[in-house]
Design a protein around this motif. Structure first.
Motif, PDB file in Angstrom:
ATOM      1  N   ASP A 227       0.839  -1.187   0.000  1.00  0.00           N
ATOM      2  CA  ASP A 227       0.000   0.000   0.000  1.00  0.00           C
ATOM      3  C   ASP A 227       0.881   1.246   0.000  1.00  0.00           C
ATOM      4  O   ASP A 227       2.109   1.157   0.144  1.00  0.00           O
ATOM      5  CB  ASP A 227      -0.949  -0.006   1.205  1.00  0.00           C
ATOM      6  N   PRO A 228       0.278   2.438  -0.183  1.00  0.00           N
ATOM      7  CA  PRO A 228       1.097   3.647  -0.237  1.00  0.00           C
ATOM      8  C   PRO A 228       1.974   3.863   0.994  1.00  0.00           C
ATOM      9  O   PRO A 228       3.095   4.368   0.873  1.00  0.00           O
ATOM     10  CB  PRO A 228       0.054   4.759  -0.384  1.00  0.00           C
ATOM     11  N   ALA A 229       1.492   3.481   2.170  1.00  0.00           N
ATOM     12  CA  ALA A 229       2.301   3.656   3.381  1.00  0.00           C
ATOM     13  C   ALA A 229       3.571   2.829   3.307  1.00  0.00           C
ATOM     14  O   ALA A 229       4.660   3.286   3.687  1.00  0.00           O
ATOM     15  CB  ALA A 229       1.486   3.280   4.615  1.00  0.00           C
ATOM     16  N   ALA A 230       3.461   1.610   2.793  1.00  0.00           N
ATOM     17  CA  ALA A 230       4.637   0.746   2.670  1.00  0.00           C
ATOM     18  C   ALA A 230       5.602   1.275   1.613  1.00  0.00           C
ATOM     19  O   ALA A 230       6.823   1.192   1.777  1.00  0.00           O
ATOM     20  CB  ALA A 230       4.203  -0.674   2.331  1.00  0.00           C
ATOM     21  N   VAL A 231       5.065   1.817   0.525  1.00  0.00           N
ATOM     22  CA  VAL A 231       5.930   2.367  -0.517  1.00  0.00           C
ATOM     23  C   VAL A 231       6.663   3.599   0.014  1.00  0.00           C
ATOM     24  O   VAL A 231       7.877   3.766  -0.192  1.00  0.00           O
ATOM     25  CB  VAL A 231       5.115   2.715  -1.776  1.00  0.00           C
ATOM     26  N   ARG A 232       5.959   4.452   0.734  1.00  0.00           N
ATOM     27  CA  ARG A 232       6.621   5.613   1.329  1.00  0.00           C
ATOM     28  C   ARG A 232       7.724   5.167   2.292  1.00  0.00           C
ATOM     29  O   ARG A 232       8.813   5.766   2.320  1.00  0.00           O
ATOM     30  CB  ARG A 232       5.603   6.485   2.069  1.00  0.00           C
ATOM     31  N   ALA A 233       7.450   4.158   3.078  1.00  0.00           N
ATOM     32  CA  ALA A 233       8.457   3.661   4.011  1.00  0.00           C
ATOM     33  C   ALA A 233       9.695   3.167   3.273  1.00  0.00           C
ATOM     34  O   ALA A 233      10.835   3.364   3.733  1.00  0.00           O
ATOM     35  CB  ALA A 233       7.870   2.548   4.880  1.00  0.00           C
ATOM     36  N   ALA A 234       9.518   2.536   2.113  1.00  0.00           N
ATOM     37  CA  ALA A 234      10.658   2.044   1.345  1.00  0.00           C
ATOM     38  C   ALA A 234      11.508   3.203   0.822  1.00  0.00           C
ATOM     39  O   ALA A 234      12.740   3.147   0.864  1.00  0.00           O
ATOM     40  CB  ALA A 234      10.173   1.180   0.180  1.00  0.00           C
ATOM     41  N   TYR A 235      10.859   4.252   0.330  1.00  0.00           N
ATOM     42  CA  TYR A 235      11.625   5.435  -0.084  1.00  0.00           C
ATOM     43  C   TYR A 235      12.398   6.014   1.104  1.00  0.00           C
ATOM     44  O   TYR A 235      13.580   6.360   0.983  1.00  0.00           O
ATOM     45  CB  TYR A 235      10.692   6.509  -0.649  1.00  0.00           C
ATOM     46  N   ARG A 236      11.725   6.136   2.224  1.00  0.00           N
ATOM     47  CA  ARG A 236      12.370   6.709   3.407  1.00  0.00           C
ATOM     48  C   ARG A 236      13.578   5.876   3.835  1.00  0.00           C
ATOM     49  O   ARG A 236      14.657   6.424   4.115  1.00  0.00           O
ATOM     50  CB  ARG A 236      11.357   6.797   4.556  1.00  0.00           C
ATOM     51  N   GLU A 237      13.439   4.564   3.843  1.00  0.00           N
ATOM     52  CA  GLU A 237      14.547   3.698   4.267  1.00  0.00           C
ATOM     53  C   GLU A 237      15.726   3.790   3.310  1.00  0.00           C
ATOM     54  O   GLU A 237      16.885   3.804   3.739  1.00  0.00           O
ATOM     55  CB  GLU A 237      14.040   2.248   4.361  1.00  0.00           C
ATOM     56  N   ASN A 238      15.454   3.859   2.014  1.00  0.00           N
ATOM     57  CA  ASN A 238      16.541   3.974   1.040  1.00  0.00           C
ATOM     58  C   ASN A 238      17.289   5.287   1.206  1.00  0.00           C
ATOM     59  O   ASN A 238      18.532   5.326   1.180  1.00  0.00           O
ATOM     60  CB  ASN A 238      15.990   3.851  -0.384  1.00  0.00           C
ATOM     61  N   LEU A 239      16.566   6.377   1.396  1.00  0.00           N
ATOM     62  CA  LEU A 239      17.203   7.678   1.510  1.00  0.00           C
ATOM     63  C   LEU A 239      17.951   7.829   2.831  1.00  0.00           C
ATOM     64  O   LEU A 239      19.040   8.418   2.880  1.00  0.00           O
ATOM     65  CB  LEU A 239      16.160   8.781   1.330  1.00  0.00           C
ATOM     66  N   LEU A 240      17.399   7.294   3.903  1.00  0.00           N
ATOM     67  CA  LEU A 240      18.104   7.346   5.190  1.00  0.00           C
ATOM     68  C   LEU A 240      19.378   6.507   5.146  1.00  0.00           C
ATOM     69  O   LEU A 240      20.417   6.899   5.696  1.00  0.00           O
ATOM     70  CB  LEU A 240      17.187   6.853   6.319  1.00  0.00           C
ATOM     71  N   ALA A 241      19.317   5.360   4.483  1.00  0.00           N
ATOM     72  CA  ALA A 241      20.514   4.520   4.365  1.00  0.00           C
ATOM     73  C   ALA A 241      21.587   5.226   3.565  1.00  0.00           C
ATOM     74  O   ALA A 241      22.776   5.170   3.901  1.00  0.00           O
ATOM     75  CB  ALA A 241      20.150   3.178   3.719  1.00  0.00           C
ATOM     76  N   ARG A 242      21.198   5.931   2.517  1.00  0.00           N
ATOM     77  CA  ARG A 242      22.190   6.601   1.668  1.00  0.00           C
ATOM     78  C   ARG A 242      22.824   7.794   2.390  1.00  0.00           C
ATOM     79  O   ARG A 242      24.042   7.988   2.327  1.00  0.00           O
ATOM     80  CB  ARG A 242      21.543   7.050   0.352  1.00  0.00           C
ATOM     81  N   VAL A 243      22.024   8.595   3.081  1.00  0.00           N
ATOM     82  CA  VAL A 243      22.591   9.774   3.736  1.00  0.00           C
ATOM     83  C   VAL A 243      23.524   9.373   4.868  1.00  0.00           C
ATOM     84  O   VAL A 243      24.429  10.136   5.245  1.00  0.00           O
ATOM     85  CB  VAL A 243      21.474  10.709   4.241  1.00  0.00           C
ATOM     86  N   ALA A 244      23.346   8.162   5.400  1.00  0.00           N
ATOM     87  CA  ALA A 244      24.203   7.680   6.480  1.00  0.00           C
ATOM     88  C   ALA A 244      25.494   7.045   5.970  1.00  0.00           C
ATOM     89  O   ALA A 244      26.363   6.709   6.779  1.00  0.00           O
ATOM     90  CB  ALA A 244      23.440   6.672   7.336  1.00  0.00           C
ATOM     91  N   SER A 245      25.622   6.893   4.641  1.00  0.00           N
ATOM     92  CA  SER A 245      26.800   6.210   4.067  1.00  0.00           C
ATOM     93  C   SER A 245      27.439   7.057   2.976  1.00  0.00           C
ATOM     94  O   SER A 245      27.543   6.638   1.823  1.00  0.00           O
ATOM     95  CB  SER A 245      26.383   4.853   3.502  1.00  0.00           C
ATOM     96  N   PRO A 246      27.916   8.257   3.298  1.00  0.00           N
ATOM     97  CA  PRO A 246      28.407   9.171   2.256  1.00  0.00           C
ATOM     98  C   PRO A 246      29.704   8.739   1.598  1.00  0.00           C
ATOM     99  O   PRO A 246      30.019   9.213   0.503  1.00  0.00           O
ATOM    100  CB  PRO A 246      28.594  10.488   3.009  1.00  0.00           C
ATOM    101  N   ALA A 247      30.464   7.838   2.219  1.00  0.00           N
ATOM    102  CA  ALA A 247      31.746   7.446   1.640  1.00  0.00           C
ATOM    103  C   ALA A 247      31.583   6.857   0.250  1.00  0.00           C
ATOM    104  O   ALA A 247      32.491   6.952  -0.584  1.00  0.00           O
ATOM    105  CB  ALA A 247      32.447   6.445   2.551  1.00  0.00           C
ATOM    106  N   ALA A 248      30.427   6.258  -0.026  1.00  0.00           N
ATOM    107  CA  ALA A 248      30.222   5.584  -1.307  1.00  0.00           C
ATOM    108  C   ALA A 248      29.894   6.556  -2.435  1.00  0.00           C
ATOM    109  O   ALA A 248      30.176   6.268  -3.587  1.00  0.00           O
ATOM    110  CB  ALA A 248      29.093   4.558  -1.163  1.00  0.00           C
ATOM    111  N   TRP A 249      29.295   7.698  -2.121  1.00  0.00           N
ATOM    112  CA  TRP A 249      28.754   8.535  -3.192  1.00  0.00           C
ATOM    113  C   TRP A 249      29.134  10.010  -3.111  1.00  0.00           C
ATOM    114  O   TRP A 249      28.938  10.753  -4.075  1.00  0.00           O
ATOM    115  CB  TRP A 249      27.219   8.454  -3.206  1.00  0.00           C
ATOM    116  N   LEU A 250      29.662  10.476  -1.988  1.00  0.00           N
ATOM    117  CA  LEU A 250      29.901  11.911  -1.821  1.00  0.00           C
ATOM    118  C   LEU A 250      31.119  12.359  -2.622  1.00  0.00           C
ATOM    119  O   LEU A 250      32.242  11.894  -2.361  1.00  0.00           O
ATOM    120  CB  LEU A 250      30.115  12.236  -0.343  1.00  0.00           C
ATOM    121  N   PRO A 251      30.959  13.269  -3.587  1.00  0.00           N
ATOM    122  CA  PRO A 251      32.119  13.773  -4.323  1.00  0.00           C
ATOM    123  C   PRO A 251      33.110  14.447  -3.381  1.00  0.00           C
ATOM    124  O   PRO A 251      32.730  15.262  -2.551  1.00  0.00           O
ATOM    125  CB  PRO A 251      31.498  14.799  -5.292  1.00  0.00           C
ATOM    126  N   GLY A 252      34.360  14.071  -3.472  1.00  0.00           N
ATOM    127  CA  GLY A 252      35.373  14.648  -2.611  1.00  0.00           C
ATOM    128  C   GLY A 252      35.611  13.886  -1.349  1.00  0.00           C
ATOM    129  O   GLY A 252      36.499  14.224  -0.567  1.00  0.00           O
TER     130      GLY A 252
END
Length: 255
Positions: A227-252
């Motif tokens: 349902d939409p709540a679960a889809v929103r949760a998946a977006y949130r989890e992906n974005l929180l995981a990425r912002v917590a792991s900048p070594a993989a993607w942060l330029p510089g």
């Protein structure tokens, strides 16, 4: 969610890019660039537009206002261009409207944003994996001598794996970002400084606020995302995981 309006008149197509957006008038007396639900890229592109655009707005970048625009079948009925008529017919229902900025022009490097602002834009694109801000397609407008960020549909590529591979926040967190072709690379300040400023602001509360702007009908269910709540949760989890792991993607590099 986004404010809802109804399109009252289809004005003209914008024959730039592959999705054939169009100019419409709304019942709010506004003029909007309409991104169609029936375009080939599908609803996930509209979701990315809203999520990244509204995130950028909350982080202090300039993004044109967005509204959810209801398209009635009667508008398509009187369109003479067969290609446009087919697109309108396939897009009956809720579409995305982006505020039309009259007199704006595409970014050509002649009026670059300040280095700190450019660094924030580069950071946003790296964080959201937006590969579509290069010299071949800058996706920046200059309006009243200021840069405005547009067209974020190519970001958040991970949702295209739903339903196939499903949501995998660790995979998205570890995905690198090639900054070498970014249109603002040569004018941007220190992106690691932008990261130190912006990353702490991307928390669960902010993402919930941003994701709440996405209309439910655009959040397509997938296995494990019922349902939409679960889809929103998946977006949130992906974005929180990425912002917590900048070594993989942060330029510089991460700090």
């Amino acid at each position: 969610m986004l404010e809802h309006i109804t399109a009252t008149r289809y004005v003209t197509p914008l024959r730039e890019g592959g999705s054939l957006p169009g100019i419409v008038e709304g019942d709010d007396c506004g003029t909007w660039v309409l991104k169609f639900r029936g375009a080939g890229q599908g609803l996930k592109v509209l979701v990315a537009e809203v999520v990244v655009g509204e995130l950028a707005r909350r982080l202090g970048l300039r993004v044109p206002e967005m509204k959810a625009v209801e398209l009635d079948a009667q508008i398509a009925k009187y369109e003479a261009d067969e290609e446009v008529q087919d697109l309108l017919t396939a897009s009956i229902g809720l579409n995305l409207g982006v505020d039309f900025l009259p007199g704006s022009f595409g970014y050509d490097g002649s009026q670059p944003p300040p280095p700190e602002e450019a660094a924030r834009i580069v950071w946003l694109d790296a964080f959201t994996a937006n590969v579509d801000r290069t010299w071949s397609n800058p996706n920046l407008l200059v309006w009243h001598h200021q840069a405005w960020c547009i067209d974020h549909g190519a970001a958040l590529y991970f949702h295209h794996s739903w339903p196939g591979k499903g949501s995998n926040p660790d995979r998205f967190a570890a995905q690198g970002f090639d900054v070498s072709k970014h249109v603002l690379l040569d004018v941007a300040g220190d992106v690691t400084t932008a990261h130190a400023e912006l990353a702490p602001r991307v928390d669960e509360a902010l993402l919930e606020e941003v994701l709440a702007q996405v209309p439910d009908p655009w959040l397509e269910p997938a296995p494990g995302l019922a349902d939409p709540a679960a889809v929103r949760a998946a977006y949130r989890e992906n974005l929180l995981a990425r912002v917590a792991s900048p070594a993989a993607w942060l330029p510089g590099g991460a700090r």
